[in-house]
Motif scaffolding. Structure first.
Motif, PDB file in Angstrom:
ATOM      1  N   CYS A 103       8.412 -28.749  -4.143  1.00 19.62           N
ATOM      2  CA  CYS A 103       9.404 -27.698  -3.913  1.00 19.62           C
ATOM      3  C   CYS A 103       9.422 -26.800  -5.140  1.00 19.62           C
ATOM      4  O   CYS A 103       9.486 -27.293  -6.276  1.00 19.62           O
ATOM      5  CB  CYS A 103      10.793 -28.290  -3.699  1.00 19.62           C
ATOM      6  SG  CYS A 103      11.015 -29.112  -2.105  1.00 19.62           S
ATOM      7  N   THR A 161       4.026 -24.674 -11.621  1.00 20.97           N
ATOM      8  CA  THR A 161       5.478 -24.877 -11.826  1.00 20.97           C
ATOM      9  C   THR A 161       5.768 -26.274 -12.336  1.00 20.97           C
ATOM     10  O   THR A 161       6.856 -26.512 -12.858  1.00 20.97           O
ATOM     11  CB  THR A 161       6.347 -24.596 -10.585  1.00 20.97           C
ATOM     12  OG1 THR A 161       6.266 -25.671  -9.662  1.00 20.97           O
ATOM     13  CG2 THR A 161       5.980 -23.282  -9.917  1.00 20.97           C
ATOM     14  N   PRO A 196      11.080 -24.335  -7.882  1.00 21.86           N
ATOM     15  CA  PRO A 196      12.422 -24.425  -8.471  1.00 21.86           C
ATOM     16  C   PRO A 196      13.456 -23.546  -7.786  1.00 21.86           C
ATOM     17  O   PRO A 196      14.628 -23.905  -7.697  1.00 21.86           O
ATOM     18  CB  PRO A 196      12.185 -23.963  -9.922  1.00 21.86           C
ATOM     19  CG  PRO A 196      10.752 -24.270 -10.181  1.00 21.86           C
ATOM     20  CD  PRO A 196      10.052 -24.039  -8.879  1.00 21.86           C
ATOM     21  N   GLU A 197      13.013 -22.386  -7.243  1.00 20.96           N
ATOM     22  CA  GLU A 197      13.986 -21.448  -6.671  1.00 20.96           C
ATOM     23  C   GLU A 197      14.223 -21.658  -5.185  1.00 20.96           C
ATOM     24  O   GLU A 197      14.965 -20.904  -4.564  1.00 20.96           O
ATOM     25  CB  GLU A 197      13.501 -20.008  -6.909  1.00 20.96           C
ATOM     26  CG  GLU A 197      12.210 -19.640  -6.191  1.00 20.96           C
ATOM     27  CD  GLU A 197      10.953 -20.011  -6.971  1.00 20.96           C
ATOM     28  OE1 GLU A 197       9.858 -19.583  -6.549  1.00 20.96           O
ATOM     29  OE2 GLU A 197      11.070 -20.724  -7.986  1.00 20.96           O
ATOM     30  N   GLN A 198      13.618 -22.676  -4.576  1.00 22.65           N
ATOM     31  CA  GLN A 198      13.826 -22.900  -3.148  1.00 22.65           C
ATOM     32  C   GLN A 198      13.853 -24.391  -2.846  1.00 22.65           C
ATOM     33  O   GLN A 198      13.450 -25.217  -3.659  1.00 22.65           O
ATOM     34  CB  GLN A 198      12.719 -22.218  -2.339  1.00 22.65           C
ATOM     35  CG  GLN A 198      11.332 -22.815  -2.548  1.00 22.65           C
ATOM     36  CD  GLN A 198      10.251 -22.027  -1.828  1.00 22.65           C
ATOM     37  OE1 GLN A 198      10.201 -20.810  -1.893  1.00 22.65           O
ATOM     38  NE2 GLN A 198       9.382 -22.728  -1.125  1.00 22.65           N
ATOM     39  N   ASP A 199      14.312 -24.721  -1.656  1.00 20.05           N
ATOM     40  CA  ASP A 199      14.484 -26.120  -1.271  1.00 20.05           C
ATOM     41  C   ASP A 199      13.479 -26.525  -0.198  1.00 20.05           C
ATOM     42  O   ASP A 199      13.598 -27.583   0.392  1.00 20.05           O
ATOM     43  CB  ASP A 199      15.911 -26.354  -0.767  1.00 20.05           C
ATOM     44  CG  ASP A 199      16.243 -27.840  -0.659  1.00 20.05           C
ATOM     45  OD1 ASP A 199      15.865 -28.587  -1.584  1.00 20.05           O
ATOM     46  OD2 ASP A 199      16.842 -28.238   0.352  1.00 20.05           O
TER      47      ASP A 199
END
Length: 538
Positions: free
Chosen positions: A520, A420, A522-525
């Protein structure tokens, strides 16, 4: 931006787990954390140097000396050693500084997350080839000394390394440290005594013209000799598999750190070149007694040298002991590094992490198949062809570090290996590698003309060195990263270049890992480790 689930160091940091497997089994496919790197620089160096105990060097030196004559062989060996040293130094330093292996380096040094699968396969193939060569030599020794059939010797040489490799760096370090003094004594002692007692052998060796009559120096013969020796360029990958465990460089250990990195990194080729020259010397020494084919077999070379000191029976015992110790010392490294390379390629291709043990077995079975296929009989042809692929890969990564990262500033200086963060394929390194490999193999096969055929290794070196910065300039360095921010506020590395050792918990496997290994998605924190980021979850 997440601050990450930072934790304080605790007992859990020495028992990290990943999908039910021990992640601290040498931390395959990831950054080696500081709490695991507890060996001294000298211990790491000795362990790494144990991985160059292979006897194939003696066969290589013998093969090219018999083919091209002594001086062409020696100059070819020295040319290869020089190229290997200058190309290996940046890689060894980068791996020791950032504590990652060559596969992870390759990802961020021009290949991309999936593009570096190519280099993993090149490296894995190297470990199989070298394992098979060493296993064949051990089988030859057992056949000569004990009368063991070759097929049984091949099997025994494969099985004997398994227990050592199973337990990773901790077991390997102990074995390499304890066996190195005896190995050095058995290797250098007989040759030194032979030269002392029969000094006339030296001028006889230096005047040897080769079986094809290459008495005069020939540039093409020198380059053909170096091409064979350059097949060992990929050995730096095995050295780095140990160098990634170097402790952090400090003011107190600065001198020993640098000495260890140089000795165990590019310095391996100094001893390697010496072994090749010794192999050439011993081959010429026994040529009339045993014939050209047998003269390239290290067990016969050292048996003849030992017989000048000891009785035939004791000489035979010591020759077999040398062969067995050498084979174990190098093949634990081949099996270990190969298991990492195959696992890395498989994990990125499928998104599943089976663990290193699975591919340890596969690597051993592949090497056993090569041995049973008698690959030792075509040693020179295999190494010459493989050299072009190895040189193209190593020089692409080296050029990216030296030119693109530090001189041109087009490639991120800090290593990046996390999915990612990287593109699947980076055209800079992948393109340079494929171009250098293709052009050099065409040259080797004579497609580009007979005049270029001896220089295929040099062509691979030059094309990779030029194409890598050229492609980076053409793409303006825009193909190295998908994003600049990994979503965690804390930096991965401090201003002095040392790693941020704060622990963060992975939401996926619930293990705790140091900051350089975390990000992290991209779609979660929430923070996730680099290995989980590359896996397909059910």
């Amino acid at each position: 931006m997440s601050t990450g689930q930072q934790t304080t160091p605790s007992s859990s940091q020495t028992d990290d787990r990943h999908d039910g497997k021990r992640a601290d089994d040498d931390y395959p496919l990831r950054y080696a954390p500081s709490h695991y790197r507890r060996w001294s620089p000298a211990t790491v160096a000795i362990t790494a140097l144990g991985g160059i105990a292979y006897l194939a060097d003696f066969s290589i030196g013998a093969s090219i000396a018999l083919s091209y004559g002594t001086w062409n062989a020696i100059l070819g060996i020295l040319v290869a050693a020089f190229i290997i040293f200058i190309s290996g130094f940046p890689l060894a330093w980068y791996a020791a500084r950032y504590n990652i292996d060559l596969d992870l380096i390759s990802r961020g040094a021009g290949f991309g997350y999936s593009g570096s699968i190519l280099t993993s396969l090149v490296f894995a193939s190297f470990t199989c080839i070298l394992f098979a060569l060493e296993g064949s030599i051990m089988a030859q020794g057992l056949a000569l000394g004990l009368g063991l059939p070759l097929w049984a010797g091949y099997l025994l040489s494969t099985l004997v390394v398994f227990p050592f490799v199973l337990y990773g760096m901790k077991a390997l370090a102990k074995m390499q440290v304890w066996t190195t003094p005896l190995w050095l004594l058995l290797m250098l002692g007989p040759v030194s005594y032979l030269i002392y007692k029969q000094p006339a052998l030296v001028p006889h060796f230096l005047s040897f013209p080769g079986l094809s009559g290459h008495e005069a120096l020939s540039l093409s013969a020198i380059m053909l000799s170096s091409g064979v020796a350059l097949a060992l360029m990929a050995q730096i990958g095995e050295q780095i598999d140990y160098l990634r465990f170097m402790p952090t460089k400090t003011k107190e250990n600065r001198l020993s750190w640098w000495l260890s990195v140089i000795a165990a990194g590019p310095g391996w080729v100094i001893l390697g070149a010496l072994k090749q020259i010794i192999g050439a010397f011993l081959a010429v020494f026994i040529l009339k007694q045993v014939g050209a084919h047998t003269a390239t077999e290290p067990v016969h070379q050292f048996l003849a040298a030992l017989q000048t000191i000891f009785t035939p029976t004791l000489a035979m015992i010591l020759a077999v002991v040398l062969v067995v110790i050498s084979q174990i010392k190098i093949n634990v490294t081949n099996a270990y590094s190969g298991s990492l390379a195959w696992t890395s390629a498989y994990t990125r291709l499928t998104g599943h992490f089976p663990g290193r043990l699975v591919f340890l077995v596969i690597n051993l079975l592949l090497a056993l198949a090569l041995m049973e296929g008698n690959m030792f009989s075509i040693l020179q042809a295999i190494l010459s062809l493989y050299a072009d692929c190895a040189i193209a890969w190593i020089m692409t990564v080296t050029a990216d570090i030296v030119f693109n990262k530090y001189l041109l500033g087009l490639s991120p200086k800090e290593p990046e290996f996390r999915r990612t963060m990287l593109p699947a394929v980076n055209p800079v390194g992948t393109g340079a590698f494929l171009l250098a490999t293709l052009v050099s193999i065409l040259a080797y096969e004579g497609v580009l003309g007979a005049g270029l055929q001896p220089y295929s290794a040099l062509i691979a070196f030059l094309v990779a060195s030029i194409a890598t910065p050229l492609l980076a300039l053409l793409t303006r360095g825009r193909t190295y990263l998908l994003r600049d921010d990994d979503g965690i506020a804390a930096p991965r590395f401090h201003s002095d270049g040392t790693a941020n050792t704060d622990l963060h918990r992975c939401i996926s496997c619930e293990g705790e890992y140091e900051r350089p290994d975390m990000l992290c998605l991209p779609e979660q924190d929430d923070t996730v480790c680099s290995l989980c980021a590359g896996l397909k979850k059910p």
